[in-house]
Enzyme design. Structure first.
Site, short mmCIF file in Angstrom:
data_model
loop_
_atom_site.label_atom_id
_atom_site.label_comp_id
_atom_site.label_asym_id
_atom_site.label_seq_id
_atom_site.Cartn_x
_atom_site.Cartn_y
_atom_site.Cartn_z
N GLY A 144 1.33 -2.51 -6.06
CA GLY A 144 1.11 -0.93 -5.71
C GLY A 144 0.51 -0.45 -5.68
O GLY A 144 -0.51 -0.38 -4.98
N GLU A 181 11.30 -6.40 -9.22
CA GLU A 181 10.79 -5.46 -9.47
C GLU A 181 11.71 -3.72 -10.27
O GLU A 181 12.13 -3.49 -9.58
CB GLU A 181 10.20 -4.09 -8.34
CG GLU A 181 8.94 -5.30 -7.61
CD GLU A 181 8.73 -4.91 -6.97
OE1 GLU A 181 7.35 -4.00 -6.58
OE2 GLU A 181 8.54 -3.33 -6.60
N SER A 224 4.09 -1.77 -11.68
CA SER A 224 3.30 -1.16 -13.14
C SER A 224 1.67 -2.35 -13.13
O SER A 224 1.32 -2.80 -14.55
CB SER A 224 3.54 -0.95 -14.38
OG SER A 224 3.85 0.13 -13.79
N HIS A 236 12.76 -2.37 -1.29
CA HIS A 236 12.23 -1.33 -2.19
C HIS A 236 12.47 -0.37 -2.89
O HIS A 236 13.46 0.17 -2.35
CB HIS A 236 11.05 -1.42 -1.22
CG HIS A 236 10.12 -1.04 -2.40
ND1 HIS A 236 9.76 0.38 -3.25
CD2 HIS A 236 8.54 -1.52 -3.72
CE1 HIS A 236 8.71 0.08 -3.98
NE2 HIS A 236 8.11 -1.24 -3.69
N TRP A 250 0.76 -1.00 0.52
CA TRP A 250 -0.27 0.16 -0.09
C TRP A 250 0.73 1.28 0.01
O TRP A 250 0.43 2.56 -0.52
CB TRP A 250 -0.81 0.13 1.44
CG TRP A 250 -2.19 -1.10 0.89
CD1 TRP A 250 -2.17 -1.36 -0.08
CD2 TRP A 250 -3.38 -1.41 2.23
NE1 TRP A 250 -3.78 -2.38 0.28
CE2 TRP A 250 -3.77 -1.83 1.17
CE3 TRP A 250 -3.63 -0.40 3.23
CZ2 TRP A 250 -5.54 -2.96 2.22
CZ3 TRP A 250 -4.67 -0.96 3.70
CH2 TRP A 250 -5.47 -1.96 3.74
P1 PGA Z 1 3.25 -0.08 -8.87
O1 PGA Z 1 4.29 -0.39 -7.36
O2 PGA Z 1 2.11 -1.78 -8.51
O3 PGA Z 1 2.49 0.51 -8.14
O4 PGA Z 1 4.31 -0.13 -10.22
C1 PGA Z 1 4.80 -1.83 -7.34
C2 PGA Z 1 5.78 -1.33 -6.20
O5 PGA Z 1 6.55 -0.53 -6.07
O6 PGA Z 1 6.15 -2.70 -4.99
#
Ligand code: PGA
Length: 267
Positions: A247, A180, A226, A103, A10
């Site tokens: 996210g 990521e 995304s 992250h 979140w």
């Molecule tokens: P996002 O974020 O799905 O908004 O791209 C993923 C994340 O940052 O863990």
């Protein structure tokens, strides 16, 4: 197919507990409609201020036994006074079972070094929680022919080595790895989702580095960046991934339920 895992990160949203409850309510209603065979793993990682309340809600109704509690960060140290930090033992007492470390928003926007990420990773393990370790390159350079240049591969290798430095094989096995790429995170200007094929190549590099150093390997690999209801299926259907880290779309209750529906239909 093994059980898929969805992690809802979140970040610093939603703005109020009331909105957080609405997101959980919609997920709860949806989970209530599923048969045993359609169930999957689900972890909510709310901001610290909502952790306790979210933890209580996750013990109710259909969320119970179907969703678990995670956190987005942890203090490097359990005992030293560190203003503003939240220790691993505090998280454990709230029923947190998983913690995101490394992250990209913390690595790049808050200057968290590999060394700090490594200390946080050790703090999660020391407190017997499961680390969700994010790995990903910031940029992918392209050659004049439009082919990705190889620098990003070395970057990933070095990041993996530094992030996991000093861990035992057993500890590495306990980790969940989330690939990521920073350029795919929805908050990065010009963000575009990676493709499952290209993300699978990165997973391959991560696995290669870890298997060279350790005999045992992590079992769970996620993709994040995304993810929406429009592209979740393609990642979930690729056998290199055991789930997705979501996210922005995880705080939009309608969109998040659509993502959950995608998972349950694939199972
Ligand atoms: P996002 O974020 O799905 O908004 O791209 C993923 C994340 O940052 O863990």
């Amino acid at each position: 197919m093994t059980k898929q895992l969805i992690v809802a990160n979140w970040k610093n949203h939603p703005d109020s507990l009331a909105e957080a409850v609405e997101i959980l309510d919609s997920a709860d209603k949806y989970l209530g409609s599923l048969s045993e065979a359609e169930r999957f793993g689900l972890i909510f990682c709310p901001p610290f201020v909502f952790t306790e309340e979210v933890g209580k809600i996750l013990k109710t109704s259909h969320l119970e036994h179907q969703a678990e509690l995670g956190a987005q960060d942890i203090s490097i140290d359990d005992k030293t006074a560190l203003t503003g930090e939240v220790s691993g033992s505090m998280l454990c007492k709230l029923g947190v079972g998983y913690v995101i470390v490394g992250h990209s928003e913390r690595r790049w926007k808050l200057n968290e070094s590999n060394e700090t990420v490594n200390k946080k990773l050790k703090a999660v393990l020391r407190n017997e929680m499961v680390p969700i370790v994010c790995i990903g390159e910031r940029e992918r350079d392209f050659s004049a022919e439009g082919e990705p240049a190889s620098g990003w591969k070395d970057f990933i290798k070095k990041q993996v080595e530094a992030t996991f430095a000093g861990l035992s094989a057993d500890e590495v096995t306990r980790c969940i790895i989330a690939y990521e790429p920073v350029w795919a995170i929805s908050t990065t200007p010009g963000a575009r989702s990676d493709t499952p094929e290209s993300a699978a190549e990165s997973i391959f590099i991560i696995k290669e580095v870890l298997s060279k150093t350790y005999n045992l390997k992590p079992k769970t690999y996620l993709y994040g960046g995304s993810i929406t209801s429009a592209n979740a299926r393609e990642f979930l259907q690729n056998n290199q991934f055991d789930g997705v880290l979501v996210g922005g779309a995880s705080v939009n209750k309608e969109e998040f339920v659509k993502i959950l529906a995608t998972v349950s239909k694939i199972l």
